[in-house]
Write a protein that holds these residues in place. Sequence first.
Motif, mmCIF file in Angstrom:
data_model
loop_
_atom_site.group_PDB
_atom_site.id
_atom_site.type_symbol
_atom_site.label_atom_id
_atom_site.label_comp_id
_atom_site.label_asym_id
_atom_site.label_seq_id
_atom_site.Cartn_x
_atom_site.Cartn_y
_atom_site.Cartn_z
ATOM 1 N N ASP A 1 28.744 2.969 -73.539
ATOM 2 C CA ASP A 1 29.449 2.179 -74.556
ATOM 3 C C ASP A 1 29.576 2.987 -75.845
ATOM 4 N N GLY A 2 30.804 3.120 -76.330
ATOM 5 C CA GLY A 2 31.023 3.879 -77.553
ATOM 6 C C GLY A 2 30.891 3.060 -78.820
ATOM 7 N N ARG A 3 30.604 1.770 -78.687
ATOM 8 C CA ARG A 3 30.575 0.924 -79.879
ATOM 9 C C ARG A 3 29.434 1.272 -80.827
ATOM 10 N N LYS A 4 28.304 1.745 -80.263
ATOM 11 C CA LYS A 4 27.206 2.151 -81.142
ATOM 12 C C LYS A 4 27.592 3.362 -81.988
ATOM 13 N N PHE A 5 28.339 4.261 -81.387
ATOM 14 C CA PHE A 5 28.798 5.428 -82.141
ATOM 15 C C PHE A 5 29.814 5.017 -83.205
ATOM 16 N N GLU A 6 30.666 4.063 -82.864
ATOM 17 C CA GLU A 6 31.627 3.574 -83.850
ATOM 18 C C GLU A 6 30.910 2.932 -85.036
ATOM 19 N N LYS A 7 29.811 2.250 -84.739
ATOM 20 C CA LYS A 7 29.040 1.612 -85.805
ATOM 21 C C LYS A 7 28.422 2.649 -86.735
#
Length: 425
Positions: free
Chosen positions: A415-421
């Motif tokens: 999941d790339g959402r943690k990196f986006e955060k």
Amino acid sequence: MNVRRTVLSSGLRIVTEEVPSVRSAAIGIWVNVGSRDETPAVAGASHFLEHLLFKGTTTRTALEISSSIESVGGEMNAFTTKEYTCFYARVIDTDLPMAVDVVSDLITSSLVTANDVDSERKVVLEEISMRDDDPSDLVQELFSDTYYGDTPIGRSILGTTESINGMSRSAVFNYYKKRYIPQDLVIAVAGNIKHKKVVEMVERALSRDGFLNVHGSPQVRPDTPIRIKNQQSVGLINRKTEQANMFYGVAGVARNDDRRFTMGILSAALGGGMSSRLFQEIREKRGLAYSVFSYSQQFAGTGILGFYAASHPTKAFEVIDVIREVLADVAANGMTEEEIERAKGAVRGSLVLSQEDSGSRMSRIGKSEIVYGEIMGFDEILKEISGVTSDAIRKVAGEFLVQRPTLAVVGPFRDGRKFEKVMGA
């Protein structure tokens, strides 16, 4: 600097640097075509063609091409970039006429047969697989795609499996005949040579098949600014790797921007070696990564400033935080005089040491001519580097290090959402 330049009526440019103190000579034929000149249908054609030109000409087989150089202890190869392709050879000075003839033969008279296209297609597909198996290479390709999007300059130099499989012999051959023309070529030669004799060799070698029987003007890629329309904040490829390979980048200066020397010094001070700011903060002080580096890359109309690090997946977010903190600090406060002088010395020294052989000298004058249309004097380059000031560094850092960043990651993440955060996206 003993550099000379001749332009023929066909638009062909011949540049030489005489180095009487060596016993070698290097020739490079630089072609003003790369992956950014391709449409999606022929993505990878420039690189594919680079391979195919070694497969045989009207007068030489593939074996004869390679053995002619290797049998005299020389070396021969080629490479493709986003903006140009280069075929080169380095030999003993007395063997230069033969080397000029062999390399020129590839440019004027390659056959590019259907059988060769089919066999070399497999080799290129293997090269794509090899790239995909190397996360440190793959992450930089991913960054380019994430930052530039599906644009000519954002696409891979190698092309895709689909585009290579779908490319016909006629498509590649037509690309060859359309793009390999005198006005888009630079012949660069350096070593124990004489300019007048080199011009004679080149004219004789390239005159076969009427190749020079045209009129033209030297072509230099226009520096038209590229507008980044679909820049994404994070690109992620989920792979079961032992490390997270990360590439963090921001907008940089374009090739003809006078600030490119300042940007180069800033890049070196941030991640150019073991004494650089990022190396010290990420590896020496915190032990978060083994490999840490940065580079400034310029193209016609655009450029990037990028930072690479590879760490244990559990430390990836901490590494990104450190990069962001360091860049924010440098954007706000600049860098110390000690850091700047150290970076300037490193860049100067590296540049001087790189000119110790004929091949490196040939590359410098050939690349300069193909991308700028002129060759900046070596002493002038060193003067520009020495002239970079702390104020100039502060201004460039303050403008570019606060630009919207892009992050590419190859590693075991679903999941790339943690990196986006963590990127603030």
